[in-house]
Design a protein around this motif. Sequence first.
Motif: not given
Length: 433
Positions: A115-120
Amino acid sequence: MLKLAELLCLAGIQVTFLNCHYPHHCLLSYSNVQARFSRYPGFRFETISDGLPMEHPRTAEQFLDIVDGVKTTTAPLFMEMMISWCRSTSDTRPPLTCIMADQLMSFATDVANEVGLPIVIFCAISACSFWAYFSFPQLIEAGEVPITGDDMDRLVVSVPGMEGFLRRRDLPSSGRVNDVAYPGLQHLMKIFRQAQRAHALVINTFDDLEGRFSLKYAITIREPTPLDLSTHTSNPSSHLKLPRPSLPTVSGKKTKADELREFWHGLVNSGSRFLWVIRPDAVVGKDEERQTPAELLEGTKDRGYVVGWAPQEEVLQHPAVGGFLTHSGWNSTLESIIAGLPMICWPYFADQQINSRFVSHVWKLGMDMKDTCDRVTVEKMVRDLMEEKRAEFMKAADTMATSAKKSVSEGGSSYCNLGSLIEEIRLLSARSP
């Protein structure tokens, strides 16, 4: 993870906390979590299925059941949920900035990329345990896993930084296998490989405790904790009454009736006062095996108290408490460190094996009783902790508690790292469409 969510809320960040149905039901049943988070207008709870029925016990013994349920049910549901949330926004749900996921939910990394989101990634275990898990490929390549032979005290030399003190018996429980193809080991190795793909890794620790291990990772490290100290505001002394000095003891794992009796005899014979928390479903055995001998009931009447649940943080912070007998889960270990209490460690599962070794041989905060359970050993360790070696353990515990408090004070390492994490999330928000 809820404590980290609260810290983010205090910084004005809007948080949607996605929990599986079963733990969320437990939260609502046994805590005031709804009232506690109602004061944060930007916070909301959502739930998702883990693929298991509510009556499933979800204990360590059923670990692979949980893995299968999450893989077949939670992962595809989470993908659908994130795609839907990214496509639609509203006044109550603004655009998503990033996904912050528990490390065990490794599928979240693939979803975030989709989905094109950064992951922490939030790592709920210690940095030293993370490093040991991360080193499993090297352990296998060196032939140290799987373990062969009966010498469990042989040193393990393929975990950098732990060569001089880590024994076979101190490896995480998933490393005690006869076959490296064991699904539990393969699953965990995949999880720790996934961490390298994260935008950032959040570890619940502080520099003076584990800085030399957290600096080993070749990815961005954030250390915004100890969370247990950062959000602790209550005064437990106002509503807990314990005789001084007391020893809280926690039995959360499935325990055989004979093991329980050995512990009980050891506690009673030590002469120390104790509060023992035994989860109602924790004792395994036939009804006749679970009968309590009269001498134990008599010994407990004057010096002990047994309950099915207690507010652990508040108990450990109480001035009457002199030590903690624990399974050495990371939350319990940190809570004991913050309270300035020495520990007796009886590990059982996962990272507890590593934590207990560090408590006893690296941080010198207590004693490690792994792989043994007899009344003589329990009695001796309790006497050592509460009497014979109390001065040296308390000196080390006081020093580490001071370091923990300093780390979350203004200018401390964890205080600054939390600020950096919050700033990074705000920057991500500013860059999101």
